[in-house]
Design a protein around this motif. Structure first.
Motif, PDB file in Angstrom:
ATOM      1  N   VAL A 180     -45.638 -44.160 -11.378  1.00 36.59           N
ATOM      2  CA  VAL A 180     -44.724 -45.025 -11.774  1.00 36.59           C
ATOM      3  C   VAL A 180     -44.181 -44.782 -13.355  1.00 36.59           C
ATOM      4  N   GLU A 181     -45.182 -44.270 -13.972  1.00 30.80           N
ATOM      5  CA  GLU A 181     -44.780 -43.702 -15.486  1.00 30.80           C
ATOM      6  C   GLU A 181     -44.156 -42.219 -15.416  1.00 30.80           C
ATOM      7  N   ASN A 182     -44.022 -41.718 -14.108  1.00 36.33           N
ATOM      8  CA  ASN A 182     -43.228 -40.382 -14.247  1.00 36.33           C
ATOM      9  C   ASN A 182     -42.162 -40.328 -13.070  1.00 36.33           C
ATOM     10  N   LEU A 183     -41.464 -41.618 -13.016  1.00 35.03           N
ATOM     11  CA  LEU A 183     -40.466 -41.486 -12.240  1.00 35.03           C
ATOM     12  C   LEU A 183     -39.359 -40.443 -12.083  1.00 35.03           C
ATOM     13  N   GLU A 184     -39.096 -40.021 -13.399  1.00 31.97           N
ATOM     14  CA  GLU A 184     -38.101 -39.235 -13.467  1.00 31.97           C
ATOM     15  C   GLU A 184     -38.423 -37.687 -13.003  1.00 31.97           C
ATOM     16  N   HIS A 185     -39.585 -37.477 -12.558  1.00 32.05           N
ATOM     17  CA  HIS A 185     -40.005 -36.246 -11.982  1.00 32.05           C
ATOM     18  C   HIS A 185     -39.958 -36.198 -10.530  1.00 32.05           C
ATOM     19  N   GLU A 186     -39.867 -35.153  -9.949  1.00 26.32           N
ATOM     20  CA  GLU A 186     -39.994 -35.234  -8.298  1.00 26.32           C
ATOM     21  C   GLU A 186     -41.333 -34.664  -8.136  1.00 26.32           C
ATOM     22  N   HIS A 187     -41.988 -35.249  -7.194  1.00 23.18           N
ATOM     23  CA  HIS A 187     -43.429 -35.003  -6.845  1.00 23.18           C
ATOM     24  C   HIS A 187     -43.610 -34.481  -5.343  1.00 23.18           C
ATOM     25  N   THR A 188     -44.164 -33.453  -5.188  1.00 29.13           N
ATOM     26  CA  THR A 188     -44.325 -32.926  -3.844  1.00 29.13           C
ATOM     27  C   THR A 188     -45.755 -33.397  -3.120  1.00 29.13           C
ATOM     28  N   VAL A 189     -46.008 -33.430  -2.040  1.00 32.96           N
ATOM     29  CA  VAL A 189     -47.065 -34.018  -1.301  1.00 32.96           C
ATOM     30  C   VAL A 189     -48.244 -33.045  -1.788  1.00 32.96           C
ATOM     31  N   ASN A 190     -48.019 -31.745  -1.885  1.00 34.89           N
ATOM     32  CA  ASN A 190     -49.137 -30.799  -2.334  1.00 34.89           C
ATOM     33  C   ASN A 190     -49.469 -31.152  -3.722  1.00 34.89           C
ATOM     34  N   GLU A 191     -48.631 -31.375  -4.839  1.00 30.76           N
ATOM     35  CA  GLU A 191     -48.878 -31.805  -6.217  1.00 30.76           C
ATOM     36  C   GLU A 191     -49.870 -32.917  -6.231  1.00 30.76           C
ATOM     37  N   LEU A 192     -49.132 -34.063  -5.425  1.00 30.01           N
ATOM     38  CA  LEU A 192     -49.878 -35.190  -5.689  1.00 30.01           C
ATOM     39  C   LEU A 192     -51.202 -34.986  -4.793  1.00 30.01           C
ATOM     40  N   ALA A 193     -51.433 -34.552  -3.617  1.00 30.85           N
ATOM     41  CA  ALA A 193     -52.771 -34.244  -3.103  1.00 30.85           C
ATOM     42  C   ALA A 193     -53.524 -33.639  -4.199  1.00 30.85           C
ATOM     43  N   ALA A 194     -53.186 -32.685  -4.818  1.00 34.18           N
ATOM     44  CA  ALA A 194     -53.882 -31.954  -5.792  1.00 34.18           C
ATOM     45  C   ALA A 194     -54.478 -32.701  -6.928  1.00 34.18           C
ATOM     46  N   ARG A 195     -53.725 -33.740  -7.591  1.00 33.84           N
ATOM     47  CA  ARG A 195     -54.242 -34.853  -8.345  1.00 33.84           C
ATOM     48  C   ARG A 195     -55.534 -35.437  -7.815  1.00 33.84           C
ATOM     49  N   VAL A 196     -55.420 -35.909  -6.596  1.00 29.65           N
ATOM     50  CA  VAL A 196     -56.567 -36.530  -6.378  1.00 29.65           C
ATOM     51  C   VAL A 196     -57.662 -35.767  -5.505  1.00 29.65           C
ATOM     52  N   HIS A 197     -57.467 -34.633  -5.434  1.00 33.16           N
ATOM     53  CA  HIS A 197     -58.444 -33.320  -5.005  1.00 33.16           C
ATOM     54  C   HIS A 197     -58.519 -33.851  -3.391  1.00 33.16           C
ATOM     55  N   MET A 198     -57.190 -33.766  -2.713  1.00 32.00           N
ATOM     56  CA  MET A 198     -57.254 -33.877  -1.152  1.00 32.00           C
ATOM     57  C   MET A 198     -56.527 -32.933  -0.633  1.00 32.00           C
ATOM     58  N   SER A 199     -56.625 -32.616   0.717  1.00 34.83           N
ATOM     59  CA  SER A 199     -55.873 -31.634   1.361  1.00 34.83           C
ATOM     60  C   SER A 199     -54.516 -32.608   1.391  1.00 34.83           C
ATOM     61  N   THR A 225     -44.164 -43.323   3.097  1.00 36.01           N
ATOM     62  CA  THR A 225     -44.511 -41.947   2.570  1.00 36.01           C
ATOM     63  C   THR A 225     -44.532 -42.114   0.987  1.00 36.01           C
ATOM     64  N   PRO A 226     -44.902 -40.822   0.450  1.00 35.29           N
ATOM     65  CA  PRO A 226     -44.820 -40.694  -0.903  1.00 35.29           C
ATOM     66  C   PRO A 226     -43.278 -40.698  -1.563  1.00 35.29           C
ATOM     67  N   ALA A 227     -42.323 -40.098  -0.709  1.00 35.36           N
ATOM     68  CA  ALA A 227     -41.119 -40.202  -1.010  1.00 35.36           C
ATOM     69  C   ALA A 227     -40.415 -41.511  -0.929  1.00 35.36           C
ATOM     70  N   ALA A 228     -40.620 -42.062  -0.118  1.00 30.51           N
ATOM     71  CA  ALA A 228     -40.078 -43.469   0.006  1.00 30.51           C
ATOM     72  C   ALA A 228     -40.560 -44.467  -0.927  1.00 30.51           C
ATOM     73  N   TRP A 229     -42.115 -44.457  -1.167  1.00 29.92           N
ATOM     74  CA  TRP A 229     -42.504 -45.214  -2.113  1.00 29.92           C
ATOM     75  C   TRP A 229     -41.927 -44.866  -3.659  1.00 29.92           C
ATOM     76  N   LEU A 230     -41.852 -43.712  -3.625  1.00 22.95           N
ATOM     77  CA  LEU A 230     -41.250 -43.325  -5.149  1.00 22.95           C
ATOM     78  C   LEU A 230     -39.867 -43.779  -5.278  1.00 22.95           C
ATOM     79  N   ASN A 231     -38.968 -43.910  -4.039  1.00 27.68           N
ATOM     80  CA  ASN A 231     -37.615 -44.437  -4.264  1.00 27.68           C
ATOM     81  C   ASN A 231     -37.656 -45.783  -4.643  1.00 27.68           C
ATOM     82  N   SER A 232     -38.744 -46.648  -3.771  1.00 27.62           N
ATOM     83  CA  SER A 232     -38.551 -47.769  -3.835  1.00 27.62           C
ATOM     84  C   SER A 232     -39.196 -48.479  -5.457  1.00 27.62           C
ATOM     85  N   GLN A 233     -40.014 -47.601  -6.053  1.00 29.18           N
ATOM     86  CA  GLN A 233     -40.368 -47.923  -7.357  1.00 29.18           C
ATOM     87  C   GLN A 233     -39.227 -47.397  -8.291  1.00 29.18           C
TER      88      GLN A 233
END
Length: 322
Positions: free
Chosen positions: A222-241, A256-264
């Motif tokens: 939410v604090e970084n809505l101006e950036h695109e976030h891929t599933v791989n990048e987000l997964a890495a931030r929480v140490h998951m596959s 999905t991450p993309a749908a959630w981001l767009n709703s925010q």
């Protein structure tokens, strides 16, 4: 033809929503030369006498439920949805439906229609605060929280507060024509028509997640809505596959991450439209969509309205909004 209207009230009914029906149908406008007929308007209750309102006031109601027996329209006023309803109320609603009368609920009045079995297999709506409860308690009812009102056959249900006006005017338009609905709306100083499919303006807080890492990630997104976030990048931030992350994200947010981001991003755009004078280009950038065309697309997809119309509804027309 719509000539008689009966509104059912029970203890702890809501004054404003009840008043919307009174304003549309309970005022004699027949002498104003606008073509609006004088409705036979009745207020009734299971036990005539003083009926307490939700606000702490009370109203003397002189008619019993026999007033519904020949009414062209029976309206269920909002009430405490967790309270038991007298069986005669449910019987009056069923009888109205059985003889083909119009039956309408305003806000939480939909719970009465559901308890009477009138909404089984039907689409309906209620205030978004209560839609989850209505759907959970009555699984045969198709609850749509994202609209102002729904007509399914002879049953009309509406969302909260002013949506009751929209539903009433919709029925007037169906039964008596657009000119009569417009005349009543003009007298009330309200829009003559808001499409029932327009979304309720719902305040959706960021959900609390079951895991602290995921909740922390959502806040960072939410604090970084101006950036695109891929599933791989987000997964890495929480140490998951990526596969585990995608499954966990959907289970905890329902999207999905993309749908959630767009709703925010739509939520951020709503906030900016309500609280700033930024133009549409600036709002598109600030909310993370980047381009106005993307903002308009996602805004219409989620809310069934345009950024300009949304701002006008909340703040009045402002310059520079497209």
């Amino acid at each position: 033809m719509l000539t008689s209207v009966a509104v059912i009230v029970v203890p702890n009914f809501s004054m404003f929503e009840f008043g919307t029906a009174c304003e549309v149908f309970g005022i004699d406008r027949s002498a104003r030369g606008s073509g609006v007929p004088a409705f036979d308007f009745r207020v009734c209750t299971p036990c005539p006498g003083n009926v307490p309102l939700k606000s702490g006031l009370s109203m003397n109601v002189g008619l019993g439920l026999e007033a519904t027996e020949d009414a062209d329209l029976v309206i269920m006023a909002p009430y405490g949805r967790d309270e038991e309803l007298p069986e005669p109320v449910l019987e009056a609603l069923r009888a109205a439906d059985a003889r083909g009368a119009w039956v309408m609920s305003i806000c939480s009045g939909a719970f009465a229609l559901a308890r009477a079995g009138l909404l089984d297999g039907r689409r309906c709506t209620t205030h978004w605060h209560y839609s989850g409860q209505l759907a959970a308690e009555y699984p045969l009812v198709r609850v749509d929280e994202n609209v102002l009102y729904v007509q399914d056959g002879n049953i009309i249900s509406s969302a909260g507060t002013a949506a009751g006006i929209d539903a009433c005017l919709h029925l007037v338009r169906v039964e008596l024509g657009a000119h009569v609905a417009a005349a009543i709306a003009r007298d009330m100083v309200v829009p003559p028509h808001r499409d029932g499919g327009q979304a309720q303006f719902i305040d959706r807080p960021m959900p609390a997640c079951g895991s602290a890492p995921m909740e922390k990630l959502l806040r960072w997104m939410v604090e970084n809505l101006e950036h695109e976030h891929t599933v791989n990048e987000l997964a890495a931030r929480v140490h998951m596959s990526p596969r585990t992350f995608a499954r966990r994200f959907r289970s905890e947010t329902g999207a999905t991450p993309a749908a959630w981001l767009n709703s925010q991003r739509v939520l951020r755009a709503q906030e900016l439209l309500e609280s700033t004078d930024l133009n549409i280009d600036e709002i598109a950038r600030e909310s993370g969509f980047g381009h106005p065309v993307l903002l308009r697309h996602h805004f219409a997809k989620v809310l069934d309205t345009s950024p300009q119309s949304y701002r006008r509804a909340f703040r009045g027309q402002l310059a520079g909004v497209g």
